[in-house]
Design a protein around this motif. Structure first.
Motif, short mmCIF file in Angstrom:
data_model
loop_
_atom_site.label_atom_id
_atom_site.label_comp_id
_atom_site.label_asym_id
_atom_site.label_seq_id
_atom_site.Cartn_x
_atom_site.Cartn_y
_atom_site.Cartn_z
N ILE A 122 -61.54 3.84 -38.74
CA ILE A 122 -62.52 3.45 -39.99
C ILE A 122 -61.83 3.09 -41.41
O ILE A 122 -62.05 2.34 -41.80
CB ILE A 122 -63.40 4.81 -40.06
N ILE A 123 -60.64 3.89 -41.69
CA ILE A 123 -59.86 3.60 -42.82
C ILE A 123 -59.18 2.18 -42.72
O ILE A 123 -59.32 1.34 -43.77
CB ILE A 123 -58.73 4.79 -42.79
N LEU A 124 -58.63 1.92 -41.73
CA LEU A 124 -58.34 0.47 -41.43
C LEU A 124 -59.34 -0.59 -41.56
O LEU A 124 -59.09 -1.36 -42.17
CB LEU A 124 -57.56 0.57 -39.79
N THR A 125 -60.55 -0.33 -41.12
CA THR A 125 -61.41 -1.18 -41.16
C THR A 125 -61.75 -1.38 -42.58
O THR A 125 -62.20 -2.56 -43.18
CB THR A 125 -62.76 -0.86 -40.30
N ILE A 126 -62.05 -0.23 -43.49
CA ILE A 126 -62.39 -0.43 -44.90
C ILE A 126 -61.52 -1.13 -45.56
O ILE A 126 -61.88 -1.94 -46.47
CB ILE A 126 -62.67 1.03 -45.36
N VAL A 127 -60.11 -0.91 -45.45
CA VAL A 127 -59.18 -1.42 -45.98
C VAL A 127 -59.23 -3.16 -45.87
O VAL A 127 -59.00 -3.84 -46.64
CB VAL A 127 -57.66 -1.12 -45.52
N ALA A 128 -59.32 -3.36 -44.53
CA ALA A 128 -59.63 -4.76 -44.05
C ALA A 128 -60.90 -5.54 -44.88
O ALA A 128 -60.62 -6.59 -45.09
CB ALA A 128 -59.60 -5.06 -42.64
N ILE A 129 -62.09 -4.86 -44.96
CA ILE A 129 -63.25 -5.36 -45.63
C ILE A 129 -62.87 -5.68 -47.09
O ILE A 129 -63.08 -6.68 -47.55
CB ILE A 129 -64.29 -4.19 -45.53
N ASN A 130 -61.94 -4.61 -47.63
CA ASN A 130 -61.71 -4.75 -49.16
C ASN A 130 -60.76 -5.63 -49.33
O ASN A 130 -60.82 -6.49 -50.21
CB ASN A 130 -61.12 -3.30 -49.66
#
Length: 190
Positions: A121-129
């Motif tokens: 989830i953290i990795l995905t949020i960073v990727a979205i950002n």
């Protein structure tokens, strides 16, 4: 004569009762089969959805991790948000690669599911950002154009957002019965 009429009435009622009994047996066996199917579906109702979420997310993150593992570092031109900007882009590339690969295996097995769900989830949020969010937008209508699976200059955060939503049940409810986490929990209880 009364005996013959009575016997005739009894025989007629018995003959009429046989189809009714036969019909009731057919209905009861039909209902019994239906009840067995419903019981089977109810038994699968709880473990099947988290299992399917784990499978699809494992596949997607395995694919992304292997693409990074066999590919060239394209993180070099990306500016990451704090605290990730404190690390080198090469280190972030390596960390992202291995979190995706190990996380995919763990999701597939249902081992450490909550930990790896949170990590991904953290990795995905960073990727979205950093990658999927539109570079510039001033209205919600412009932002909404990025809710797509394309790269037409408006961002493309649809798929990562769907991943985040799929992770929520795994994070909050766990991996379900069809997982190593469940087996280990049962073993620990006994």
């Amino acid at each position: 004569m009364n005996i013959k009429i009575s016997q005739s009435i009894i025989n007629t009622e018995a003959n009429n009762a046989e189809p009714a009994i036969s019909q009731n047996l057919k209905h009861s066996s039909l209902f019994a089969a239906y009840d067995k199917i419903i019981a089977l579906l109810n038994d699968c109702a709880a473990p099947l959805p988290p299992f399917l979420f784990r499978l699809i997310l494992a596949y997607e993150f395995w694919e992304a991790g292997m693409m990074k593992y066999t590919g060239e570092n394209w993180f070099s031109h990306i500016t990451f948000p704090l605290p990730f900007s404190l690390l080198s882009n090469d280190m972030l590339w390596t960390m992202g690669t291995w979190i995706e690969i190990i996380g995919a295996i763990a999701l597939l097995l249902g081992l450490g599911t909550r930990f790896f769900s949170l990590s991904l989830i953290i990795l995905t949020i960073v990727a979205i950002n950093t990658v999927h969010w539109p570079a510039e937008w001033s209205t919600l209508a412009e932002l909404w154009q990025g809710y797509a699976i394309s790269n037409k200059g408006h961002g493309n955060f649809k798929l990562p957002l769907l991943y985040l939503i799929m992770f929520m049940p795994l994070l909050f409810n766990g991996p379900g019965k069809w997982s190593l986490d469940y087996v280990l929990t049962q073993y620990r209880k006994n």
